[in-house]
Design a protein around this motif. Sequence first.
Motif, mmCIF file in Angstrom:
data_model
loop_
_atom_site.group_PDB
_atom_site.id
_atom_site.type_symbol
_atom_site.label_atom_id
_atom_site.label_comp_id
_atom_site.label_asym_id
_atom_site.label_seq_id
_atom_site.Cartn_x
_atom_site.Cartn_y
_atom_site.Cartn_z
ATOM 1 N N GLY A 121 0.732 -1.274 -0.150
ATOM 2 C CA GLY A 121 0.107 0.036 0.030
ATOM 3 C C GLY A 121 0.719 1.311 0.031
ATOM 4 O O GLY A 121 0.470 2.209 -0.655
ATOM 5 N N ALA A 122 1.936 1.354 0.768
ATOM 6 C CA ALA A 122 2.782 2.370 0.706
ATOM 7 C C ALA A 122 3.247 2.596 -0.660
ATOM 8 O O ALA A 122 3.809 3.776 -1.112
ATOM 9 C CB ALA A 122 3.934 2.070 1.892
ATOM 10 N N ALA A 123 3.955 1.448 -1.348
ATOM 11 C CA ALA A 123 4.617 1.437 -2.601
ATOM 12 C C ALA A 123 3.747 2.169 -3.582
ATOM 13 O O ALA A 123 4.032 2.675 -4.583
ATOM 14 C CB ALA A 123 4.931 0.197 -3.054
ATOM 15 N N ALA A 124 2.098 1.998 -3.448
ATOM 16 C CA ALA A 124 1.712 2.426 -4.663
ATOM 17 C C ALA A 124 1.322 4.065 -4.576
ATOM 18 O O ALA A 124 0.835 4.540 -5.233
ATOM 19 C CB ALA A 124 0.190 1.740 -4.336
ATOM 20 N N GLN A 125 1.752 4.366 -3.430
ATOM 21 C CA GLN A 125 1.631 5.976 -3.199
ATOM 22 C C GLN A 125 2.847 6.770 -4.102
ATOM 23 O O GLN A 125 2.649 7.959 -4.197
ATOM 24 C CB GLN A 125 1.780 6.303 -1.612
ATOM 25 C CG GLN A 125 0.852 5.637 -0.801
ATOM 26 C CD GLN A 125 -0.661 5.632 -1.234
ATOM 27 O OE1 GLN A 125 -1.062 6.752 -1.685
ATOM 28 N NE2 GLN A 125 -0.998 4.481 -1.378
ATOM 29 N N PHE A 126 3.682 5.948 -4.676
ATOM 30 C CA PHE A 126 4.522 6.540 -5.573
ATOM 31 C C PHE A 126 3.955 7.190 -6.577
ATOM 32 O O PHE A 126 4.138 8.270 -7.313
ATOM 33 C CB PHE A 126 5.249 5.651 -6.020
ATOM 34 C CG PHE A 126 6.487 5.302 -5.352
ATOM 35 C CD1 PHE A 126 7.602 6.299 -5.146
ATOM 36 C CD2 PHE A 126 6.709 4.226 -4.711
ATOM 37 C CE1 PHE A 126 8.689 5.797 -4.288
ATOM 38 C CE2 PHE A 126 7.980 3.533 -3.877
ATOM 39 C CZ PHE A 126 8.939 4.703 -3.852
ATOM 40 N N GLY A 127 2.580 6.885 -7.070
ATOM 41 C CA GLY A 127 1.741 7.590 -7.937
ATOM 42 C C GLY A 127 1.443 8.982 -7.475
ATOM 43 O O GLY A 127 1.566 9.681 -8.299
ATOM 44 N N ILE A 128 1.081 9.176 -6.364
ATOM 45 C CA ILE A 128 0.963 10.564 -5.950
ATOM 46 C C ILE A 128 2.067 11.445 -5.868
ATOM 47 O O ILE A 128 2.175 12.370 -6.416
ATOM 48 C CB ILE A 128 0.444 10.411 -4.343
ATOM 49 C CG1 ILE A 128 -0.916 9.632 -4.280
ATOM 50 C CG2 ILE A 128 0.333 11.919 -3.794
ATOM 51 C CD1 ILE A 128 -1.518 9.468 -2.967
ATOM 52 N N PHE A 129 3.031 10.957 -5.589
ATOM 53 C CA PHE A 129 4.429 11.765 -5.436
ATOM 54 C C PHE A 129 5.214 11.884 -6.957
ATOM 55 O O PHE A 129 5.580 13.006 -7.287
ATOM 56 C CB PHE A 129 5.409 11.495 -4.276
ATOM 57 C CG PHE A 129 4.829 11.513 -3.165
ATOM 58 C CD1 PHE A 129 4.740 12.835 -2.361
ATOM 59 C CD2 PHE A 129 4.251 10.301 -2.411
ATOM 60 C CE1 PHE A 129 4.488 12.931 -1.027
ATOM 61 C CE2 PHE A 129 3.806 10.576 -1.059
ATOM 62 C CZ PHE A 129 3.868 11.566 -0.567
ATOM 63 N N ALA A 308 4.091 0.798 -9.667
ATOM 64 C CA ALA A 308 4.901 0.673 -8.375
ATOM 65 C C ALA A 308 4.478 -0.586 -7.645
ATOM 66 O O ALA A 308 5.343 -1.046 -6.808
ATOM 67 C CB ALA A 308 4.835 1.985 -7.748
ATOM 68 N N GLY A 309 3.308 -0.510 -7.491
ATOM 69 C CA GLY A 309 2.645 -1.760 -6.425
ATOM 70 C C GLY A 309 2.962 -3.197 -6.919
ATOM 71 O O GLY A 309 3.735 -3.850 -6.176
ATOM 72 N N VAL A 310 2.995 -3.353 -8.411
ATOM 73 C CA VAL A 310 3.347 -4.692 -8.848
ATOM 74 C C VAL A 310 4.810 -4.830 -8.634
ATOM 75 O O VAL A 310 5.259 -5.954 -8.554
ATOM 76 C CB VAL A 310 2.688 -4.764 -10.146
ATOM 77 C CG1 VAL A 310 3.236 -5.935 -10.698
ATOM 78 C CG2 VAL A 310 1.163 -4.730 -10.384
ATOM 79 N N GLY A 334 -2.858 -1.899 -3.950
ATOM 80 C CA GLY A 334 -2.398 -0.944 -3.250
ATOM 81 C C GLY A 334 -2.887 0.495 -3.479
ATOM 82 O O GLY A 334 -2.715 1.386 -2.374
ATOM 83 N N VAL A 335 -3.330 0.618 -4.565
ATOM 84 C CA VAL A 335 -4.393 1.856 -4.603
ATOM 85 C C VAL A 335 -5.611 1.752 -3.706
ATOM 86 O O VAL A 335 -5.918 0.521 -3.522
ATOM 87 C CB VAL A 335 -4.745 2.348 -6.113
ATOM 88 C CG1 VAL A 335 -3.360 2.367 -6.795
ATOM 89 C CG2 VAL A 335 -5.601 1.177 -6.439
#
Length: 385
Positions: A121-129, A308-310, A334-335
């Motif tokens: 879940g944390a890795a998927a937040q790379f989309g935000i940043f 990023a999640g995968v 993770g999103v």
Amino acid sequence: METSFLDFIIEHLGQFLQFTAFANLTVGHLIMIAVGLGFIYLAIAKEFEPMLLIPIGFGILVGNIAFSPGFKIGIYESGSVLNYLYFGVAQGVYPPLIFLGIGAMTDFSALISNPKLILIGAAAQFGIFGAYCIALALGFSPTEAGAIGIIGGADGPTAIFISSKLAPDLMGAIAISAYSYMALVPVIQPPIMRLLTTKKERVIRMKPPRAVSKKEKLIFAISGMLLTTFIVPSGLPLLGMLFFGNLLKESGVTKRLADTAKGPMIDIVTILLGLTVGASTQATTFLTIKSVGIFLLGAFSFVIATTAGVLFVKLINLFLKDGNKINPLIGNSGVSAVPDSARVSQVVGLEYDKTNYLLMHAMGPNVAGVIGSAIAAGILLSFLM
């Protein structure tokens, strides 16, 4: 006498016609009405997030009836009914109430039983940043870029909450983008998941999650709130309500309150939020180059988050022994599009192994993504406000 009466009728008829929507209609209004009809079609015919897309789609129709100003009917006209209802969006009231309902209907057992799933879940937040950095590079201001970036979390309420604080003038475009990509999860994510995984990885079987006790769930609700809000106090409105709703559910002694939060209350708020967000897309204020750019950036941020999640699951599998490996098809979840992205993990997984059920495993990173997007929003608020 007859001539003057006829002139009177013609004059007032002409005056009446000037106030109809036909006289004030523009190409932009027609475009937005077509978009609203498209949302309603997707909701009914394709069953893409109907609880969201029907209120938003109808709201777009309402917001693009071309009226003459001064009658206090438009959503941006002070004193109008729609303007009063929009207060909950503009001031960030509705999103925490949505999070309260989400908390009351969410079971965190999958995450508690396998805590390492929170990393997905944390890795998927790379989309935000990632989207934040790209928006900055394209010339958006830091606050606008922060509000745009949150679309990558696929979390409509969080997107509305942060845009109400950082970029109120872009809220309509950001909200529409976020909810559009939430609805299109079953379309966007599967091709990315197939592209980034091998046939061998897609059939990895994970150990069944262990049973989680009531005591663990209660401790998680309270400690989760304290830990996350101590780290990111600016996320308190969302995180506090999320864990409060979960405590109502897991305590076992506030069933009526939990049922209200996850039932009538969240339904009412969803109706008001969807309708007013849709109505805020008046063509005169919404249909701009910036809005188109935001929509494209939102798509890109969503792709980054899924990727990023995968890829993160594939990375940590390098350090896990056989039998403990994680199926990378759950990396997409993770999103925080709950539970749709988890369902996508399940559907794609069943294509390659009809007996490999990934839903319960995917719910771990999925609910972690809800927490992660709220934390990411708090981080952005903390240095952009």
